[in-house]
Design a protein around this motif. Structure first.
Motif, mmCIF file in Angstrom:
data_model
loop_
_atom_site.group_PDB
_atom_site.id
_atom_site.type_symbol
_atom_site.label_atom_id
_atom_site.label_comp_id
_atom_site.label_asym_id
_atom_site.label_seq_id
_atom_site.Cartn_x
_atom_site.Cartn_y
_atom_site.Cartn_z
ATOM 1 N N GLY A 61 100.679 8.567 -90.805
ATOM 2 C CA GLY A 61 99.550 7.847 -90.220
ATOM 3 C C GLY A 61 98.462 7.579 -91.244
ATOM 4 O O GLY A 61 97.800 6.535 -91.203
ATOM 5 N N THR A 62 98.263 8.496 -92.161
ATOM 6 C CA THR A 62 97.243 8.317 -93.187
ATOM 7 C C THR A 62 97.549 7.076 -94.019
ATOM 8 O O THR A 62 96.670 6.253 -94.298
ATOM 9 C CB THR A 62 97.185 9.568 -94.105
ATOM 10 N N ASN A 65 97.090 3.855 -91.853
ATOM 11 C CA ASN A 65 95.666 3.499 -91.723
ATOM 12 C C ASN A 65 95.129 2.908 -93.024
ATOM 13 O O ASN A 65 94.417 1.901 -93.025
ATOM 14 C CB ASN A 65 94.832 4.743 -91.370
ATOM 15 N N HIS A 86 89.414 10.319 -87.476
ATOM 16 C CA HIS A 86 90.286 10.913 -88.500
ATOM 17 C C HIS A 86 90.182 10.142 -89.813
ATOM 18 O O HIS A 86 90.140 10.738 -90.895
ATOM 19 C CB HIS A 86 91.730 10.905 -87.986
ATOM 20 N N GLU A 91 91.028 11.895 -94.065
ATOM 21 C CA GLU A 91 91.985 11.151 -94.891
ATOM 22 C C GLU A 91 91.475 11.049 -96.325
ATOM 23 O O GLU A 91 91.767 10.095 -97.054
ATOM 24 C CB GLU A 91 92.299 9.791 -94.226
ATOM 25 N N ALA A 171 96.966 6.960 -83.326
ATOM 26 C CA ALA A 171 97.891 8.066 -83.609
ATOM 27 C C ALA A 171 98.382 8.692 -82.303
ATOM 28 O O ALA A 171 99.548 9.061 -82.182
ATOM 29 C CB ALA A 171 97.206 9.116 -84.477
ATOM 30 N N ARG A 172 97.475 8.789 -81.327
ATOM 31 C CA ARG A 172 97.847 9.378 -80.018
ATOM 32 C C ARG A 172 97.617 8.371 -78.887
ATOM 33 O O ARG A 172 97.232 8.762 -77.781
ATOM 34 C CB ARG A 172 97.053 10.670 -79.794
HETATM 35 C C1 LIG Z 1 93.955 10.554 -85.134
HETATM 36 C C2 LIG Z 1 94.822 10.707 -86.354
HETATM 37 N N1 LIG Z 1 95.011 9.652 -87.147
HETATM 38 C C3 LIG Z 1 95.765 9.724 -88.249
HETATM 39 C C4 LIG Z 1 96.379 10.909 -88.594
HETATM 40 C C5 LIG Z 1 97.178 10.963 -89.869
HETATM 41 O O1 LIG Z 1 98.519 11.141 -89.642
HETATM 42 P P1 LIG Z 1 99.456 11.825 -90.759
HETATM 43 O O2 LIG Z 1 99.240 13.290 -90.647
HETATM 44 O O3 LIG Z 1 100.828 11.388 -90.330
HETATM 45 O O4 LIG Z 1 99.073 11.284 -92.059
HETATM 46 C C6 LIG Z 1 96.217 12.035 -87.795
HETATM 47 C C7 LIG Z 1 96.861 13.315 -88.165
HETATM 48 O O5 LIG Z 1 96.770 14.301 -87.487
HETATM 49 C C8 LIG Z 1 95.402 11.940 -86.644
HETATM 50 O O6 LIG Z 1 95.181 12.985 -85.860
#
Ligand SMILES: Cc1ncc(COP(=O)(O)O)c(C=O)c1O
Length: 344
Positions: A61-62, A65, A86, A91, A171-172
């Motif tokens: 997710g990082t 984004n 987040h 990040e 992400a959620r």
């Molecule tokens: C709301 C949200 N966005 C993005 C991320 C980033 O995801 P990743 O851990 O896969 O990089 C997270 C990770 O927990 C998150 O909670």
């Protein structure tokens, strides 16, 4: 490990036997050449389900984004983002460090929204002294809270009306979809890009899908490669994502029920607990009990990041029986009322 009750995050789940079988059977190819049929299928399925023209699979997710922000904004551009989002908190400031962008963090209202007047106030005039404000980045769910659909519509309409683009860190987002019982296109409506994680709550070991217009996804694909996210036989991961989408979305309601049960049980002990919206429970732990409670829980196989404002997260690998056992461990803590953690 299997017997631990891990409430630190919904990222701690392990692939189920069915998911592992789907991964083992996945047809694969080199995705940098666009040759992985399972990645291509996942991208097509998610784009179709959410009503977006195009989709791109990322390892995290990082990275999704960041690639989205770098596609929307150029060097010296500004994006507006929630203070608690987040993207802003967790990040590593990648947008600034790697993308040359300037974040403008904004305070949330208690429900998690960023009030429209605050957004309006933060948009910089066209003046040689100022950065150019290009993007509004929102997050849903935010700390487990579901942002109201009419707010999302109003905020994205407002952003577009002021010439900004809108990105959603979803992400959620599936938690919001299940909680509100809305369809997927409605939950993603109004945004120019949406990032959806498959490894939080849905149980896949990795993977995030970014949604957007064809030209946006084309450019995001270039950034993904530059950021080191061009994976090869990634169909093994995409197969886990497809399995998760088919089998693990509707069951998020169980996580929400378990969060309610956990909150009620902690409240019954006398603790201050926020009413959960989805799968996150926030409970206040008196500062003097933080270290001792942490050790007490760990001895009983309960993993939790205990802080004065503790977050406990329910998920696929924490069924009702484990939630009950975790509550039992909290109840067994010897002396909630003692003044000092050393006194029990
Ligand atoms: C709301 C949200 N966005 C993005 C991320 C980033 O995801 P990743 O851990 O896969 O990089 C997270 C990770 O927990 C998150 O909670």
């Amino acid at each position: 490990m299997q017997n631990l009750i891990d409430l630190r995050s919904d990222t701690v789940t392990r692939p189920t036997p069915g998911m592992r079988a789907a991964m083992a059977a996945a047809e694969v190819g080199d995705d940098v050449y666009g040759d992985d049929p399972t990645v291509n299928r996942l991208q097509a399925v998610v784009a179709e389900r959410f009503g977006y023209p195009s989709a791109l699979f990322f390892p995290t997710g990082t990275q999704s984004n960041l690639a989205a922000l770098m596609t929307h904004c150029g060097r010296g551009d500004e994006f507006l983002v929630g203070q608690d989002a987040h993207i802003h908190t967790s990040e590593q400031g990648g947008a600034a460090v790697l993308g040359g962008m300037m974040p403008q963090p904004l305070q949330h209202a208690p429900g998690g929204e960023i009030p429209i007047e605050r957004i309006a106030h933060a948009i910089k005039p066209d003046d040689v002294h100022y950065v150019r404000t290009r993007l509004l980045a929102l997050e849903n769910t935010l700390g487990g809270r579901v942002l109201p659909a009419d707010y999302l519509r109003a905020a994205t309409d407002f952003a577009h009306g002021r010439g900004l683009r809108a990105h959603l860190d979803g992400a959620r987002l599936f938690n919001a979809i299940v909680k509100l019982n809305v369809d997927e296109p409605a939950a993603a409506a109004g945004f120019d890009s949406v990032s959806l994680c498959l490894s939080k709550g849905l149980g896949a070991p990795a993977g995030t899908v970014l949604l957007g217009e064809d030209s946006f996804i084309g450019q995001a694909r270039r950034w993904r490669k530059a950021l080191g996210g061009g994976m090869r036989q990634a169909g093994i991961l995409a197969a886990a994502g497809l399995y998760a989408l088919e089998h693990h979305v509707q069951r998020l309601a169980e996580d929400h029920d378990n969060a309610q049960r956990l909150a009620a049980g902690l409240r019954a002990i006398g603790l201050e607990v926020e009413q959960p919206h989805t799968n996150m429970v926030f409970v206040d732990i008196p500062e003097n009990h933080v270290a001792a409670l942490s050790a007490h829980l760990a001895e009983r196989g309960v993993l939790a990041c205990i802080t004065p404002h503790t977050r406990l997260v329910t998920h696929l690998d924490a069924p009702r029986s484990k939630i009950e056992a975790a509550l039992q461990a909290f109840r067994a803590y010897p002396d909630w009322s003692s003044e000092s953690s050393g006194s029990w």
